[in-house]
Design an enzyme around this catalytic site. Structure first.
Site, short mmCIF file in Angstrom:
data_model
loop_
_atom_site.label_atom_id
_atom_site.label_comp_id
_atom_site.label_asym_id
_atom_site.label_seq_id
_atom_site.Cartn_x
_atom_site.Cartn_y
_atom_site.Cartn_z
N HIS A 17 -26.75 -7.12 10.97
CA HIS A 17 -27.22 -7.55 12.28
C HIS A 17 -26.29 -7.06 13.39
O HIS A 17 -26.74 -6.56 14.42
CB HIS A 17 -27.32 -9.08 12.28
CG HIS A 17 -27.84 -9.64 13.56
ND1 HIS A 17 -29.17 -9.54 13.92
CD2 HIS A 17 -27.22 -10.28 14.59
CE1 HIS A 17 -29.34 -10.10 15.10
NE2 HIS A 17 -28.18 -10.56 15.52
N GLU A 75 -32.64 -5.16 7.96
CA GLU A 75 -32.35 -6.53 8.37
C GLU A 75 -33.54 -7.45 8.07
O GLU A 75 -33.35 -8.59 7.62
CB GLU A 75 -32.05 -6.53 9.88
CG GLU A 75 -31.55 -7.85 10.40
CD GLU A 75 -31.52 -7.90 11.92
OE1 GLU A 75 -31.92 -6.92 12.58
OE2 GLU A 75 -31.09 -8.93 12.45
N ASN A 121 -11.61 8.12 -15.21
CA ASN A 121 -11.27 8.58 -16.56
C ASN A 121 -11.35 7.45 -17.58
O ASN A 121 -11.77 7.66 -18.71
CB ASN A 121 -9.85 9.17 -16.58
CG ASN A 121 -9.89 10.65 -16.24
OD1 ASN A 121 -10.26 11.47 -17.05
ND2 ASN A 121 -9.57 10.96 -15.00
#
Lengths: 89, 653
Positions: free
Chosen positions: B51, B73, B386
């Protein structure tokens, strides 16, 4: 001597038990209730026991509940009254 | 450039900075929901982020961003009003929306007063179509259902007091059944029954007098609680209040029967000031110069032996140190901010590799210099990537090994002797010592004659060009990455250690200085040269007596209280001649670096010294053993010792 609780410790059946207990309390300093036969107990039954405990405290007397079955133990644990009363299995 | 344009550019920069922070909050919120489930507070926080971004976009007339954000929104609004249930697909969609909003903000900053076109717009359209799909579904649902005004209420753990009505027993109801059901739904705790309310046997009537209270462990809305008692709603009074954490007073809101009350959403108020970090860096640089200038004045005053002057200077020095410490604290940030970003990394990588991974973060409140926190981010991403790709097994493989199907990556931070220690551990298959050794031999990283310890073998994976991965995935396995990790850590004056056990997992331990600008040092002299040792690493200083020298003989170690202490003669290392002063004694400075002790033999111990670290120029880049330089009060230069390198030398000898 001890009082033997009825096998149905329910709202419908506790009136006669209540009379018996009041007489016992009038005569003795220690009240012992045997729960061997109790197969069913409800909240009304628990409430009576708490009222009885409060009464014994007021009269400076003793109350103990013995031979508690699993069914009784479950509702006692639910209401957390094990510490409030003298209870043995 | 006109003044108006300049102002616009500056304002846009501020807008971008604020938007990036809001979008980061949005991402954290989304990942929080994914991890711990939906809560009203989290969705409200996400909604606020979106918002506010939309509002700012509108203010700056960034039309495309404002329109795009508006649709996102709308969907969030439906979710927070519980008209649409958030699921994994919606969460992933919002993560994409967040990324795209980031791209849009970046576009507007780089292209002032322009609207996006081409690819950016197509991505927007595709995401808008997906968002609208959910919104349309919801609308269809709304038209077929009776319109019902709902009171928005948060789902949170509650404290509940139940006053059961007097007619319950007569009506054949047992309160115990309701409590049991409640316990199943919300896992109740702290149960208490009001024994006094029941009274004694005097005038005992068969009325229900039960009053009980308890806390719910699970989050519940008031509506959900009332629903449990729907059947006896006329015969029960509920008092529901939120569980207040860390507050002594419980703000009780009494709700009788149908009366409901929304708990206000707490927005933490912070009293902070946003300052450009360059300005703080500038202050610290100037402070560094002041510290040096102060040392010069103190040195001159010592020569003058003017007691009042020395006293005033001592006060000034103390105050300078206070300012320095305060300024350094301004730069300190909690490492948790950096850690939280990895939730998204873990989410994305584990989804791509189809692995179930949980990231556990601890010690997020550990503070470290902002620069260190920023620079540590890339190496950590490599290590985590990894760990998920090579460390953690596939779900099937884990189940076959009897492991939990969900792999765990733990990320923790602690302070240890002026350093921050960051540990990244996984519960995967661990490193294959033999495979690494063979591969390193094949790749010519080591020779046949070299005898390596387990830790040394593990550290081979940090060498450039090393990779044992059979398949090169697009995530890792090209041998690029781990050497970058090592370089980055070393450039921060840190070190990396690897521990691993087969099928139990691997742990990467990173040790980094808390700050890069100023350290508390200990000044020593060798020959005519001065050297600074980071003070936190010094355990003790002792005299190298003739007895000890005899004991050393030709070896480079002594027996220090029953333990072998390897020694490194700084005079040999720095190739300087020893002081001719026959009265001077040799000294050992005992160093503890990363739980390894060694001794440095020096000529003179000169004491504690506040040190401003000046980086060494490019010309010195091939000289090992020094992490920087500093200027002494006398104007002379002292080199700051790089203990990590010296430790290796001491142990090699």
């Amino acid at each position: 001597m001890m009082i033997v609780a009825p096998n149905e410790f329910l709202f419908q059946s506790i009136s006669s038990f209540l009379k018996e207990i009041e007489e016992e309390l009038h005569l003795k300093d220690t009240v012992v209730i045997d729960f061997t036969n109790v197969v069913e107990i409800d909240s009304a039954g628990v409430q009576v026991l708490i009222a009885l405990k409060n009464e014994t405290i007021a009269q400076n007397k003793k109350l103990s509940l013995i031979h508690i079955s699993n069914a009784t133990d479950e509702i006692f644990s639910l209401y957390n009254i094990n510490q409030f009363m003298e209870i043995s299995k | 450039m006109t003044l108006d344009e300049q102002i616009l550019i500056e304002s846009m920069k501020e807008f971008a900075q604020e938007s990036f922070e809001l979008l980061e909050n949005m991402e954290s919120g989304l990942l929080e929901i994914q991890e711990n489930g939906f809560t009203k507070d989290t969705i409200n926080a996400i909604f606020r982020s979106v918002h506010t971004t939309k509002g700012s976009a509108g203010m700056f007339k960034l039309q495309h961003l404002a329109e795009f954000t508006h649709i996102a929104e709308n969907l969030l609004d439906e979710i927070r009003n519980e008209r649409i249930k958030i699921d994994e697909d919606i969460l992933n969609l919002f993560l994409d929306v967040k990324d795209h909003m980031n791209t849009l903000v970046l576009f507007y900053v780089q292209n002032i007063a322009q609207e996006p076109t081409g690819n950016i717009v197509s991505v927007s359209e595709s995401l808008i179509a997906q968002l609208k799909k959910y919104l349309d579904k919801d609308r269809e649902k709304s038209t077929t259902m009776a319109i019902k005004e709902e009171i928005v209420e948060p789902s949170i753990p509650r404290h509940i007091k139940i006053i059961f009505g007097k007619n319950l027993f007569i009506n054949g109801m047992d309160p115990a059944n309701f409590i049991r059901y409640f316990n199943e739904l919300a896992n109740i705790s702290n149960f208490s029954l009001d024994f006094h309310a029941i009274g004694t046997l005097e005038n005992y009537q068969n009325e229900c007098k039960l009053i009980c209270s308890f806390d719910t462990s699970e989050a519940m809305t008031i509506g959900e609680i009332e629903e449990i008692f729907e059947f006896i709603k006329e015969d029960v009074i509920l008092e529901i209040s939120p569980i207040v954490v860390n507050k002594e007073i419980k703000n009780e809101s009494i709700i009788e029967s149908k009366q409901t009350q929304e708990t206000p959403i707490n927005i933490p108020k912070t009293n902070s000031l946003r300052v450009d970090s360059n300005k703080i860096d500038n202050i610290i640089n100037i402070l560094g110069e002041i510290v040096i200038a102060n040392s010069t004045v103190v040195a001159r005053a010592n020569i003058l032996r003017d007691a009042p002057l020395n006293e005033h200077l001592s006060t000034l020095s103390r105050m300078l140190e206070d300012i320095r410490e305060s300024a350094m604290k301004v730069r300190m940030v909690q490492i948790g901010e950096t850690f939280n970003k990895f939730k998204r990394t873990v989410h994305d990588i584990s989804s791509k590799l189809n692995k179930d991974v949980e990231l556990i973060i601890s010690g997020g409140d550990t503070e470290v210099d902002k620069i260190v926190a920023e620079k540590i981010s890339d190496p950590l991403v490599h290590i985590i990537r990894n760990a998920i790709d090579h460390g953690l097994e596939s779900t099937q493989e884990r189940l076959l090994k009897g492991k939990n199907k969900k792999g765990t990556i733990k990320l923790s931070a602690t302070h240890e002797a002026g350093m921050i220690v960051i540990e990244i551990s996984d519960d995967g298959k661990g490193l294959d010592e033999e495979k690494i050794y063979v591969k390193a031999l094949q790749q010519g990283l080591i020779s046949n004659e070299q005898i390596l310890s387990q830790k040394e073998i593990f550290s081979l994976i940090l060498e450039a060009g090393f990779s044992t991965a059979e398949a090169v995935t697009n995530l890792s396995g090209r041998g690029v990455g781990m050497d970058v990790v090592k370089k980055n850590i070393e450039s921060l004056r840190g070190m990396i250690e690897i521990n691993s056990a087969k099928d139990k997992g691997s742990t990467f331990t990173l040790r980094l200085p808390l700050t890069l600008a100023i350290i508390d040092g200990f000044l020593v002299k060798v020959g005519e040269s001065y050297y600074v040792i980071p003070l936190e690493m010094i355990v003790e200083c002792m005299e190298l007596t003739q007895d000890l020298k005899d004991e050393m003989h030709t070896n480079n170690f002594i027996n220090l209280r029953g333990k072998i202490l390897p020694l490194l003669d700084l005079r040999d290392f720095c190739q300087v001649n020893r002081t001719d002063n026959k009265l001077s004694r040799d000294n050992i400075v005992v160093i503890n670096f990363a739980n390894n002790k060694f001794g440095l033999i020096v000529d003179e111990l000169l004491g504690e010294f506040q040190t401003v670290i000046k980086p060494l120029g490019v010309i010195f880049k091939n000289i090992k053993g020094f992490s920087g330089a500093t200027i002494l009060g006398s104007g002379e230069v002292a080199l700051i010792l790089d203990l990590q390198v010296l430790l290796k030398y001491a142990y090699k000898k």
